[in-house]
Design a protein around this motif. Structure first.
Motif, PDB file in Angstrom:
ATOM      1  N   LEU A  29       0.825  -1.211   0.000  1.00  0.00           N
ATOM      2  CA  LEU A  29       0.000   0.000   0.000  1.00  0.00           C
ATOM      3  C   LEU A  29       0.858   1.260   0.000  1.00  0.00           C
ATOM      4  O   LEU A  29       0.488   2.276  -0.598  1.00  0.00           O
ATOM      5  N   SER A  30       2.021   1.194   0.633  1.00  0.00           N
ATOM      6  CA  SER A  30       2.859   2.387   0.775  1.00  0.00           C
ATOM      7  C   SER A  30       3.506   2.822  -0.532  1.00  0.00           C
ATOM      8  O   SER A  30       3.946   3.970  -0.647  1.00  0.00           O
ATOM      9  N   VAL A  31       3.590   1.914  -1.527  1.00  0.00           N
ATOM     10  CA  VAL A  31       4.302   2.269  -2.767  1.00  0.00           C
ATOM     11  C   VAL A  31       3.386   2.378  -3.984  1.00  0.00           C
ATOM     12  O   VAL A  31       3.868   2.649  -5.083  1.00  0.00           O
ATOM     13  N   LEU A  32       2.092   2.156  -3.820  1.00  0.00           N
ATOM     14  CA  LEU A  32       1.178   2.310  -4.953  1.00  0.00           C
ATOM     15  C   LEU A  32       1.017   3.799  -5.268  1.00  0.00           C
ATOM     16  O   LEU A  32       0.463   4.555  -4.477  1.00  0.00           O
ATOM     17  N   ASP A  33       1.534   4.208  -6.403  1.00  0.00           N
ATOM     18  CA  ASP A  33       1.607   5.609  -6.790  1.00  0.00           C
ATOM     19  C   ASP A  33       0.203   6.184  -7.008  1.00  0.00           C
ATOM     20  O   ASP A  33      -0.524   5.740  -7.898  1.00  0.00           O
ATOM     21  N   PRO A  34      -0.193   7.197  -6.221  1.00  0.00           N
ATOM     22  CA  PRO A  34      -1.540   7.768  -6.379  1.00  0.00           C
ATOM     23  C   PRO A  34      -1.729   8.475  -7.721  1.00  0.00           C
ATOM     24  O   PRO A  34      -2.864   8.762  -8.108  1.00  0.00           O
ATOM     25  N   LEU A 314      14.874 -28.791  -4.602  1.00  0.00           N
ATOM     26  CA  LEU A 314      13.845 -27.765  -4.532  1.00  0.00           C
ATOM     27  C   LEU A 314      12.976 -28.068  -3.312  1.00  0.00           C
ATOM     28  O   LEU A 314      12.440 -29.163  -3.192  1.00  0.00           O
ATOM     29  N   ASN A 315      12.840 -27.107  -2.424  1.00  0.00           N
ATOM     30  CA  ASN A 315      12.094 -27.324  -1.184  1.00  0.00           C
ATOM     31  C   ASN A 315      10.618 -26.985  -1.356  1.00  0.00           C
ATOM     32  O   ASN A 315       9.746 -27.817  -1.105  1.00  0.00           O
ATOM     33  N   GLU A 316      10.325 -25.763  -1.786  1.00  0.00           N
ATOM     34  CA  GLU A 316       8.929 -25.371  -1.990  1.00  0.00           C
ATOM     35  C   GLU A 316       8.873 -24.098  -2.812  1.00  0.00           C
ATOM     36  O   GLU A 316       9.888 -23.435  -3.053  1.00  0.00           O
ATOM     37  N   VAL A 317       7.655 -23.753  -3.230  1.00  0.00           N
ATOM     38  CA  VAL A 317       7.420 -22.522  -3.970  1.00  0.00           C
ATOM     39  C   VAL A 317       6.343 -21.736  -3.239  1.00  0.00           C
ATOM     40  O   VAL A 317       5.419 -22.319  -2.676  1.00  0.00           O
ATOM     41  N   ASN A 318       6.477 -20.427  -3.219  1.00  0.00           N
ATOM     42  CA  ASN A 318       5.484 -19.553  -2.583  1.00  0.00           C
ATOM     43  C   ASN A 318       4.929 -18.613  -3.640  1.00  0.00           C
ATOM     44  O   ASN A 318       5.651 -17.752  -4.166  1.00  0.00           O
ATOM     45  N   THR A 319       3.646 -18.779  -3.985  1.00  0.00           N
ATOM     46  CA  THR A 319       3.057 -17.989  -5.058  1.00  0.00           C
ATOM     47  C   THR A 319       2.627 -16.599  -4.605  1.00  0.00           C
ATOM     48  O   THR A 319       2.424 -15.722  -5.440  1.00  0.00           O
ATOM     49  N   ILE A 320       2.453 -16.391  -3.303  1.00  0.00           N
ATOM     50  CA  ILE A 320       2.300 -15.037  -2.747  1.00  0.00           C
ATOM     51  C   ILE A 320       3.316 -14.943  -1.600  1.00  0.00           C
ATOM     52  O   ILE A 320       2.982 -15.146  -0.436  1.00  0.00           O
ATOM     53  N   PRO A 321       4.564 -14.686  -1.941  1.00  0.00           N
ATOM     54  CA  PRO A 321       5.616 -14.675  -0.919  1.00  0.00           C
ATOM     55  C   PRO A 321       5.508 -13.457  -0.015  1.00  0.00           C
ATOM     56  O   PRO A 321       4.782 -12.499  -0.315  1.00  0.00           O
ATOM     57  N   GLY A 322       6.217 -13.504   1.099  1.00  0.00           N
ATOM     58  CA  GLY A 322       6.298 -12.341   1.968  1.00  0.00           C
ATOM     59  C   GLY A 322       6.672 -11.112   1.164  1.00  0.00           C
ATOM     60  O   GLY A 322       7.570 -11.162   0.316  1.00  0.00           O
ATOM     61  N   PHE A 323       5.969  -9.996   1.402  1.00  0.00           N
ATOM     62  CA  PHE A 323       6.127  -8.849   0.511  1.00  0.00           C
ATOM     63  C   PHE A 323       6.451  -7.557   1.250  1.00  0.00           C
ATOM     64  O   PHE A 323       6.197  -6.458   0.754  1.00  0.00           O
ATOM     65  N   THR A 324       6.991  -7.659   2.456  1.00  0.00           N
ATOM     66  CA  THR A 324       7.482  -6.443   3.100  1.00  0.00           C
ATOM     67  C   THR A 324       8.726  -5.979   2.353  1.00  0.00           C
ATOM     68  O   THR A 324       9.341  -6.741   1.590  1.00  0.00           O
ATOM     69  N   GLN A 325       9.128  -4.753   2.574  1.00  0.00           N
ATOM     70  CA  GLN A 325      10.289  -4.243   1.849  1.00  0.00           C
ATOM     71  C   GLN A 325      11.587  -4.896   2.296  1.00  0.00           C
ATOM     72  O   GLN A 325      12.622  -4.735   1.641  1.00  0.00           O
ATOM     73  N   SER A 339      13.472  -2.101  -8.550  1.00  0.00           N
ATOM     74  CA  SER A 339      13.115  -1.536  -7.246  1.00  0.00           C
ATOM     75  C   SER A 339      11.767  -2.064  -6.776  1.00  0.00           C
ATOM     76  O   SER A 339      10.969  -2.586  -7.559  1.00  0.00           O
ATOM     77  N   TYR A 340      11.482  -1.900  -5.484  1.00  0.00           N
ATOM     78  CA  TYR A 340      10.212  -2.363  -4.919  1.00  0.00           C
ATOM     79  C   TYR A 340       9.015  -1.719  -5.618  1.00  0.00           C
ATOM     80  O   TYR A 340       8.086  -2.436  -6.044  1.00  0.00           O
ATOM     81  N   PRO A 341       8.982  -0.381  -5.779  1.00  0.00           N
ATOM     82  CA  PRO A 341       7.823   0.206  -6.485  1.00  0.00           C
ATOM     83  C   PRO A 341       7.705  -0.289  -7.925  1.00  0.00           C
ATOM     84  O   PRO A 341       6.582  -0.544  -8.399  1.00  0.00           O
ATOM     85  N   ALA A 342       8.824  -0.446  -8.616  1.00  0.00           N
ATOM     86  CA  ALA A 342       8.781  -0.937  -9.995  1.00  0.00           C
ATOM     87  C   ALA A 342       8.310  -2.382 -10.044  1.00  0.00           C
ATOM     88  O   ALA A 342       7.628  -2.795 -10.991  1.00  0.00           O
ATOM     89  N   LEU A 343       8.660  -3.160  -9.037  1.00  0.00           N
ATOM     90  CA  LEU A 343       8.207  -4.549  -8.960  1.00  0.00           C
ATOM     91  C   LEU A 343       6.690  -4.609  -8.815  1.00  0.00           C
ATOM     92  O   LEU A 343       6.012  -5.395  -9.498  1.00  0.00           O
ATOM     93  N   VAL A 344       6.133  -3.791  -7.944  1.00  0.00           N
ATOM     94  CA  VAL A 344       4.677  -3.754  -7.766  1.00  0.00           C
ATOM     95  C   VAL A 344       3.994  -3.333  -9.064  1.00  0.00           C
ATOM     96  O   VAL A 344       2.980  -3.924  -9.478  1.00  0.00           O
ATOM     97  N   ASP A 345       4.550  -2.313  -9.749  1.00  0.00           N
ATOM     98  CA  ASP A 345       4.003  -1.897 -11.042  1.00  0.00           C
ATOM     99  C   ASP A 345       4.035  -3.054 -12.046  1.00  0.00           C
ATOM    100  O   ASP A 345       3.068  -3.272 -12.794  1.00  0.00           O
ATOM    101  N   SER A 346       5.150  -3.788 -12.077  1.00  0.00           N
ATOM    102  CA  SER A 346       5.292  -4.911 -13.017  1.00  0.00           C
ATOM    103  C   SER A 346       4.261  -5.984 -12.755  1.00  0.00           C
ATOM    104  O   SER A 346       3.685  -6.559 -13.695  1.00  0.00           O
ATOM    105  N   LEU A 347       3.991  -6.279 -11.491  1.00  0.00           N
ATOM    106  CA  LEU A 347       3.021  -7.316 -11.144  1.00  0.00           C
ATOM    107  C   LEU A 347       1.603  -6.922 -11.575  1.00  0.00           C
ATOM    108  O   LEU A 347       0.835  -7.762 -12.059  1.00  0.00           O
TER     109      LEU A 347
END
Length: 369
Positions: A29-34, A314-325, A339-347
């Motif tokens: 929420l903190s990086v979603l560009d208004p 291979l141990n496991e896969v996380n499709t919604i991994p921890g997403f704190t900065q 960067s984190y904001p660019a990653l969110v934009d890409s997703l």
């Protein structure tokens, strides 16, 4: 305003990872560009109630969701968007939504159930679809898929809660016949290391089985490896790319829930201090696993590197991994150049692309002539 993408961020959830979801959602929420997005917060309480309103994140974090509006997304695509439900049960549209960003870890969020609703609603959403989510979440099924695709995984057995409750001595004997100690016991459908126990004795195994059965009806017992924990992040849809690998040096005996979130002595080594050929192998296997399980958007893929033999599992896969900065998934991409904001934009862009691809699928069969 009309040009902005309308994003609904869903967080909280009815799982043992509710609090972890709140940590991740705060960062997203903190990086979603208004200037780019109109953001609507959608919370799910511990009891499974969907809520919206003011600062939903703060209300859920403070356990004060009672003052929020009840909310619903319909599986009926003719009624798109987020709706408010008043005390009399009357519905009113809160906002249309172009894309949903689920920040829900574990059951009822990462396992394909939410994704099924969003598919029925015909809305774009970030991350894997129903199949990729459910396969990625189910550790036992995921291992079978990996074995079928020549991706190395550790030996394991699958047992049920009923077997643990009614025939636990038989389960212990079966596990001991599969492998010498140490053994790891895990709930099949959960993440963030919740319910996982490292077992070095039969009494440890007894307690670990009982603990895991609290969180799932299916439990995995795995051969323990004296391993280094190597992780890599994958991003993309049909042409996924892998980040540079990182290494977890846990504060505890393994990377437990406490070591991940409560003990700041755990170390993240980025890049992982491993040979170039090992790093290349990790990236190649991560992409292969991502494709084999039909994952989309994102995944963090975790490996075990045997300290004694150099074997990679291979141990496991996380499709919604921890997403704190400070979580490994975004930190690995940051070190790779995103960067984190660019990653969110890409997703979000990947979610919209995947929806456009789904829209090409014909839903009616018409015979020629």
């Amino acid at each position: 305003m009309a040009d902005k993408i309308r994003v609904g961020v869903i967080f909280g959830g009815r799982s043992g990872e509710h609090e972890v979801s709140l940590m991740s959602a705060r960062s997203v929420l903190s990086v979603l560009d208004p200037q780019k997005y109109t953001v609507t917060q959608i919370g799910i309480t511990h009891d499974g109630a969907w809520v919206t309103g003011g600062n939903v994140w703060q209300a859920l974090n403070d356990n004060k969701a009672a003052g929020l509006d009840r909310a619903v997304i319909f599986g009926d695509p003719s009624r798109p968007g987020l709706y408010r439900v008043d005390a009399a049960g009357k519905l009113s549209l809160v906002t249309p939504l172009d894309v949903i960003f689920p920040v829900l870890h574990g059951t009822f969020g990462e396992d394909g159930t939410l994704q099924g609703l969003l598919e029925m609603a015909d809305v774009a959403y970030v991350g894997a679809g129903v199949l990729g989510s459910s396969v990625g979440m189910d550790k036992a099924l995921f291992k079978d898929v990996m074995r079928a695709n020549d991706v190395p995984v550790t030996e394991s057995i699958l047992v049920t809660r009923a077997e643990i409750q009614n025939q636990i001595q038989s389960v212990i004997e079966k596990a001991e016949a599969m492998s010498a100690y140490p053994l790891f016991v895990k709930p099949v459908n959960l993440g963030s290391s919740v319910g996982i126990t490292k077992c070095s004795t039969p009494s440890d195994l007894y307690e670990g089985l009982m603990e895991a059965a609290r969180f799932d009806r299916r439990v995995l017992v795995e051969h323990g490896v004296a391993a280094r924990e190597i992780e890599v992040s994958v991003l993309g849809n049909d042409d996924p790319q892998a980040s540079i690998p990182g290494e977890i040096v846990p504060a505890a005996d393994f990377y437990s829930y406490e070591a991940k979130y409560l003990d700041d002595r755990s170390q993240l080594l980025i890049p992982a201090p491993i040979p170039d050929e090992t790093a290349a192998r990790v990236r190649e296997l991560a992409v292969r696993a991502f494709k084999a399980a039909d994952i989309a958007g994102m995944a963090r893929v975790d490996f075990l590197l045997d300290k004694n033999t150099g074997e990679l599992f291979l141990n496991e896969v996380n499709t919604i991994p921890g997403f704190t900065q400070i979580s490994m998934y975004p930190k690995l991409w940051e070190a790779t150049g995103l960067s984190y904001p660019a990653l969110v934009d890409s997703l979000i862009e990947l979610a919209l692309q995947r929806k456009a691809d789904r829209d090409q699928t014909e839903r009616q069969y018409r015979r020629e002539g």
